[in-house]
Design an enzyme around this catalytic site. Structure first.
Site, short mmCIF file in Angstrom:
data_model
loop_
_atom_site.label_atom_id
_atom_site.label_comp_id
_atom_site.label_asym_id
_atom_site.label_seq_id
_atom_site.Cartn_x
_atom_site.Cartn_y
_atom_site.Cartn_z
N GLU A 199 -8.08 -5.48 4.94
CA GLU A 199 -7.99 -5.19 3.52
C GLU A 199 -6.82 -5.92 2.86
O GLU A 199 -6.90 -6.33 1.71
CB GLU A 199 -7.84 -3.67 3.32
CG GLU A 199 -9.13 -2.92 3.65
CD GLU A 199 -8.92 -1.48 4.05
OE1 GLU A 199 -8.51 -1.24 5.21
OE2 GLU A 199 -9.15 -0.60 3.22
N ARG A 205 -11.50 15.68 7.73
CA ARG A 205 -12.29 16.07 6.55
C ARG A 205 -13.72 16.42 6.94
O ARG A 205 -14.29 15.78 7.83
CB ARG A 205 -12.34 14.92 5.54
CG ARG A 205 -11.02 14.60 4.93
CD ARG A 205 -11.15 13.45 3.92
NE ARG A 205 -9.93 12.68 3.92
CZ ARG A 205 -9.86 11.37 3.74
NH1 ARG A 205 -10.95 10.67 3.49
NH2 ARG A 205 -8.71 10.76 3.76
N HIS A 264 -12.78 2.86 0.08
CA HIS A 264 -12.79 1.82 1.13
C HIS A 264 -13.51 0.55 0.66
O HIS A 264 -13.99 -0.24 1.48
CB HIS A 264 -13.53 2.28 2.41
CG HIS A 264 -12.85 3.37 3.17
ND1 HIS A 264 -13.55 4.38 3.79
CD2 HIS A 264 -11.54 3.61 3.45
CE1 HIS A 264 -12.71 5.19 4.40
NE2 HIS A 264 -11.48 4.75 4.21
N ARG A 284 -2.58 -2.18 -3.36
CA ARG A 284 -3.79 -1.41 -3.13
C ARG A 284 -3.72 -0.21 -4.08
O ARG A 284 -2.73 0.54 -4.05
CB ARG A 284 -3.85 -0.93 -1.69
CG ARG A 284 -5.02 -0.02 -1.49
CD ARG A 284 -4.98 0.67 -0.17
NE ARG A 284 -6.15 1.53 -0.07
CZ ARG A 284 -6.16 2.65 0.63
NH1 ARG A 284 -5.09 3.05 1.27
NH2 ARG A 284 -7.25 3.37 0.68
N ASN A 333 0.88 -1.16 0.00
CA ASN A 333 0.00 0.00 0.00
C ASN A 333 0.92 1.22 0.00
O ASN A 333 1.50 1.57 1.03
CB ASN A 333 -0.87 -0.04 1.26
CG ASN A 333 -1.80 1.15 1.37
OD1 ASN A 333 -1.76 2.06 0.54
ND2 ASN A 333 -2.61 1.17 2.41
#
Ligand code: ADP
Length: 400
Positions: free
Chosen positions: A384, A241, A180, A91, A7
């Protein structure tokens, strides 16, 4: 099969070496501060001592060299020959409309990824750097891409179109993509297993709550809606965010505060959310502590955070015409008793009856509702990296 899962961010590479037969991580680690003289490699091999190396790592290619070296190291390694790495799974953040599933990375795929850079200017370039570095150091090893957006490719037009001129969608691909996806897919599959039901007969809402957060409506195993949109800024309130807001605020604040495009972008992505409202922290543990200490702004931040999740539970139950399970995952979803409690409060009308005792028990997959709760609330730790490894194995085996 031993698969190296990568990743790659702009200044970091996170990695795991996964044995797919046992679905175990043999080692995990990360290189941080790539490009600086004090880069740090942290490596945790299973059953062996963890190590930390600090030094100059100028780019992703050098970082990859270090990762492979540490995986091969006699004292801290988990392989004895680099040939043991049978495939690399990456990823990749944005697959745009091109990729609705995981793929073997070919020259054509590399080109398509470059074409999608404009959609994910922060994420796709480092992902590409990681792929190039892995190809350089493991030249004959197949590489696969697993996209954050892919699981949401099943969203229907009424969920992915914005209410702006259609020609903007056609011209610039402005639509909702969602992110996601690997996590939403994994936890919805695990939820079906835990409930001993078939995924294609379930209506599930998955809430991935970490520093970034998103929810998905998963009907019969397919994502039919999700809270993140064109970028990961839309939807839930997150650590830094803003999530959903009236777009007019952007132009209004730009005028009032004389902000440039890049400054307003930074404000919405880095200085909003939990940290923006509380003025203190983007970290939920610290917010919870401040709430306990009676801090007013931290309480607003916590309440906006949980209220928005609650609203999306209602709206996704309506979107799917019912609800069988609500799944919490991610650092906050898995660990915060208080967030789950606040979201599920007064939701009996929808069939949710949280069991306070189960909710308080830490760790692992669990059903957190009472036996007579029509809708089950589940805690499922996400993984993941495992999804990336299993997808990569499947693709590589099919191409043999
Ligand atoms: P990322 O999105 O970067 O992968 P994580 O999934 O690790 O992040 O989630 C990080 C968030 O999880 C932080 O806000 C952190 O405070 C929160 N968190 C971790 N443990 C707990 C806990 N026990 N209680 C509340 N929040 C927690």
């Amino acid at each position: 099969m031993k698969i190296l899962v990568l990743n790659c961010g702009s200044s970091s590479i996170k990695y795991q070496m996964i044995e797919t037969n046992t679905q175990e991580a043999l080692a995990k680690g990360q290189v941080e501060r790539i490009g600086m003289s004090s880069a740090v490699l942290t490596h945790e091999p299973k059953g062996k001592e963890k190590i930390r190396i600090v030094g100059e790592i100028l780019d992703h290619s050098i970082a990859m060299e270090y990762v492979i070296a540490v995986l091969l190291s006699p004292n801290h390694g988990v392989i004895t020959d680099r040939k043991e790495i049978e495939a690399v799974g990456h990823r990749v953040v944005h697959g745009g409309e091109t990729f609705s599933g995981s793929v073997l990375i070919t020259d054509e795929v590399m080109k398509a990824l470059k074409d999608n850079i404009e959609l994910a200017p922060l994420h796709n370039p480092p992902n590409l750097k990681g792929i190039t570095a892995a190809k350089e150091h493991l030249p004959n090893v197949p590489q696969c891409g697993v996209f954050d957006t892919a699981f949401h490719a099943s969203m229907p037009p009424h969920a992915f179109l914005y209410g702006i001129p259609y020609k903007l969608y056609k011209r610039y691909k402005i639509r909702r993509y969602g992110f996601h996806g690997t996590s939403h897919r994994f936890v919805s599959e695990r939820a079906a297993k835990l409930l001993n039901k078939s995924l294609d007969e379930l209506k599930i809402i998955t809430a991935h709550l970490g520093n970034g957060g998103s929810m998905a409506a998963v009907k019969n195993g397919k994502s039919v809606d999700t809270t993140m949109g064109f970028t990961p800024l839309e939807g839930l309130l997150m650590g830094t965010r803003s999530g959903d807001l009236d777009p007019s605020i952007v132009t209004y604040v730009m005028g009032k505060e004389e902000l440039s495009i890049s400054e307003v972008n930074t404000m919405l992505n880095k200085h909003s959310g939990l940290v923006g409202i509380s003025g203190e922290s983007s970290d939920m543990r610290e917010i919870e502590q401040a709430v306990e200490d009676g801090d007013k702004k931290a309480t607003y931040a916590f309440d906006v955070f949980t209220y928005r999740i609650k609203k999306y539970v209602g709206s996704y139950a309506a979107a799917m015409g019912g609800l069988d399970a609500l799944v919490f995952t991610g650092g906050i979803g898995e660990n915060s008793v208080k967030v789950r409690e606040a979201v599920c409060k007064e939701m009996e009308f929808l069939g949710i009856k949280l069991d306070p005792n189960s909710n308080e028990k830490p760790n692992g997959e669990a059903i957190l509702t009472t036996n007579d709760s029509k809708v089950k609330v589940l805690r499922i730790p996400t993984n993941e990296e495992l999804v990336i490894a299993m997808d990569t194995e499947k693709i590589v085996t099919n191409h043999k």
